[in-house]
Write an enzyme that holds these catalytic residues in place. Structure first.
Site, PDB file in Angstrom:
ATOM      1  N   ASP A   1       4.266  -6.038 -28.345  1.00 22.18           N
ATOM      2  CA  ASP A   1       4.549  -5.590 -29.697  1.00 22.18           C
ATOM      3  C   ASP A   1       4.112  -4.120 -29.776  1.00 22.18           C
ATOM      4  OD1 ASP A   1       4.806  -5.731 -32.597  1.00 22.18           O
ATOM      5  OD2 ASP A   1       2.614  -5.720 -32.605  1.00 22.18           O
TER       6      ASP A   1
ATOM      7  N   ASP B   1       3.423  -1.854 -33.260  1.00 22.25           N
ATOM      8  CA  ASP B   1       2.501  -1.495 -34.339  1.00 22.25           C
ATOM      9  C   ASP B   1       1.273  -2.399 -34.345  1.00 22.25           C
ATOM     10  OD1 ASP B   1       3.919   0.657 -35.713  1.00 22.25           O
ATOM     11  OD2 ASP B   1       5.414  -0.866 -36.163  1.00 22.25           O
TER      12      ASP B   1
ATOM     13  N   GLU C   1       1.969 -11.362 -44.985  1.00 20.81           N
ATOM     14  CA  GLU C   1       2.216 -11.377 -43.538  1.00 20.81           C
ATOM     15  C   GLU C   1       1.008 -11.932 -42.781  1.00 20.81           C
ATOM     16  OE1 GLU C   1       2.747  -7.521 -41.641  1.00 20.81           O
ATOM     17  OE2 GLU C   1       3.080  -8.465 -39.719  1.00 20.81           O
TER      18      GLU C   1
ATOM     19  N   SER D   1       9.595  -4.503 -31.078  1.00 22.97           N
ATOM     20  CA  SER D   1       8.960  -4.080 -32.329  1.00 22.97           C
ATOM     21  C   SER D   1       9.819  -4.309 -33.568  1.00 22.97           C
ATOM     22  CB  SER D   1       8.629  -2.591 -32.235  1.00 22.97           C
ATOM     23  OG  SER D   1       8.232  -2.097 -33.484  1.00 22.97           O
TER      24      SER D   1
HETATM   25  P1  TMP Z   1       5.588  -4.429 -35.043  1.00 22.43           P
HETATM   26  O1  TMP Z   1       6.510  -5.583 -34.776  1.00 22.43           O
HETATM   27  O2  TMP Z   1       5.828  -3.267 -34.093  1.00 22.43           O
HETATM   28  O3  TMP Z   1       4.162  -4.793 -35.142  1.00 22.43           O
HETATM   29  O4  TMP Z   1       6.007  -3.802 -36.507  1.00 22.43           O
HETATM   30  C1  TMP Z   1       5.904  -4.514 -37.669  1.00 22.43           C
HETATM   31  C2  TMP Z   1       4.740  -4.129 -38.519  1.00 22.43           C
HETATM   32  O5  TMP Z   1       5.118  -3.125 -39.446  1.00 22.43           O
HETATM   33  C3  TMP Z   1       4.266  -5.314 -39.337  1.00 22.43           C
HETATM   34  O6  TMP Z   1       2.958  -5.663 -39.011  1.00 22.43           O
HETATM   35  C4  TMP Z   1       4.325  -4.836 -40.781  1.00 22.43           C
HETATM   36  C5  TMP Z   1       4.479  -3.356 -40.689  1.00 22.43           C
HETATM   37  N1  TMP Z   1       5.253  -2.763 -41.787  1.00 22.43           N
HETATM   38  C6  TMP Z   1       4.690  -1.669 -42.446  1.00 22.43           C
HETATM   39  O7  TMP Z   1       3.574  -1.245 -42.126  1.00 22.43           O
HETATM   40  N2  TMP Z   1       5.389  -1.091 -43.459  1.00 22.43           N
HETATM   41  C7  TMP Z   1       6.623  -1.515 -43.844  1.00 22.43           C
HETATM   42  O8  TMP Z   1       7.231  -0.948 -44.765  1.00 22.43           O
HETATM   43  C8  TMP Z   1       7.195  -2.651 -43.151  1.00 22.43           C
HETATM   44  C9  TMP Z   1       8.544  -3.163 -43.559  1.00 22.43           C
HETATM   45  C10 TMP Z   1       6.483  -3.222 -42.121  1.00 22.43           C
HETATM   46 MG    MG Z   2       2.313  -5.566 -34.724  1.00 21.47          MG
END
Ligand code: TMP
Ligand code: MG
Length: 305
Positions: free
Chosen positions: A48, A50, A95, A163
């Site tokens: 992943d 973020d 989440e 991601s």
């Molecule tokens: P990831 O799959 O790379 O972890 O990315 C998703 C993450 O992004 C998830 O944990 C929620 C976050 N997110 C934000 O921080 N701001 C937003 O506006 C959205 C839609 C998701």
């Molecule tokens: Mg993540």
């Protein structure tokens, strides 16, 4: 007090750190050992982005996700920024809520992502400004990221970054950190720009935190570079990330590593039940790097011989 691991004395001492939790230590050790015997040529890494490859916080401040990097005055206005933050404050607690099931969260995640993407499209974001927004953001990869990316490249192990963030921003973050190597493959939400470079839509099917299984089956399973690599090291920070390897056919060994960044007490039990290795409030790549070094060590020996 934390107990010391008995196996691999001196080989993976990082697994004995107090921040490392394991439901079944001997299964972890057996899996790592089996992966080491098979070697780097049989390995793929699925991660992943973020809050997994990027830090969760730094000096007490949250590090922005790829979506949040877009919260820059060059790209979006104040009103849009406010709305996106309100959505984050509403949906992020959902989440990570340990009291709700993934099925329960799924439609709410679709709502969150859809609304944010619509707001971004309305802002007519210009492609040429993304690099500057990333440069001026406080985006940060986890400590030890360079060792991680470089080791995988040296060993010719493919890294699939899967991601639910924004692919164009993700690419820019790893490019600016000099680790966008040829073995890196990305599945994410990519922006669709018109001929003048203005954002008009997002490409393909939306990826959010709880539908990665669908993406794994439709995209990852088709990636030729991943074929013939039945051993998987999977890294994530969300329970939804556990499905990222569902597209790997005929897998032999899968080791899942979960970063537990937030709501530690509420989620610890669930994480230990779900991931093989849980890293509690660890902002570094120290443990994944140590495991990776061990797994790929047979190739080192072969190269030395
Ligand atoms: P990831 O799959 O790379 O972890 O990315 C998703 C993450 O992004 C998830 O944990 C929620 C976050 N997110 C934000 O921080 N701001 C937003 O506006 C959205 C839609 C998701
Ligand atoms: Mg993540």
């Amino acid at each position: 007090m934390c107990s010391k691991t008995k196996l691999f004395p001196g080989q993976i001492p990082e697994l004995a750190k107090c921040s490392v939790l394991m439901r079944d230590r001997s299964r972890v050790e057996d899996t790592i050992y089996a992966m080491q015997r098979a070697g780097a040529g049989r390995l793929q890494v699925i991660s992943d982005f973020d809050m997994t490859l990027t830090r969760f916080a730094h000096n007490g401040k949250r590090v922005p996700t790829t979506h949040n990097i877009l919260d820059h005055r060059l790209l979006i206005d104040e009103d849009c920024s406010k709305k996106i933050r309100e959505l984050l404050n509403t949906y992020y607690p959902i989440e990570i809520d340990a009291g709700r099931t993934a099925e329960d969260k799924l439609p709410l995640m679709v709502e969150w992502w859809t609304q944010v993407h619509e707001l971004l499209i309305q802002q007519r974001i210009r492609k040429e400004l993304l690099a500057q927004a990333v440069k001026e953001s406080s985006a940060m990869l986890r400590e030890g990221y360079k060792v991680f990316f470089d080791r995988l490249t040296e060993q010719q192990v493919p890294l699939l970054i899967f991601s639910a963030g924004v692919g164009d921003v993700l690419e820019e973050v790893i490019r600016q950190n000099n680790v966008f190597h040829p073995n890196v493959h990305i599945i994410s939400n990519y922006m669709d720009f018109d001929q003048t470079g203005v954002l008009r839509a997002f490409k393909g099917q939306l990826i959010h935190t709880f539908n990665k299984r669908e993406g794994a089956l439709s995209h990852a399973s088709g990636l030729r570079v991943l074929q013939g690599r039945p051993n998987v090291l999977l890294l994530g920070d969300s329970l939804g990330d556990l499905t990222m390897a569902d597209g790997v056919s005929e897998h032999q060994n899968i080791l899942t590593i979960g970063f537990l960044n937030d709501q530690m007490d509420e989620r610890k039990e669930l994480y230990v039940k779900s991931f093989d290795v849980v890293l509690v409030k660890d902002e570094t790549m120290e443990v994944p790097n140590a495991i990776l070094k061990y797994i790929t060590s047979s190739t080192d020996n072969k190269l030395d011989a």
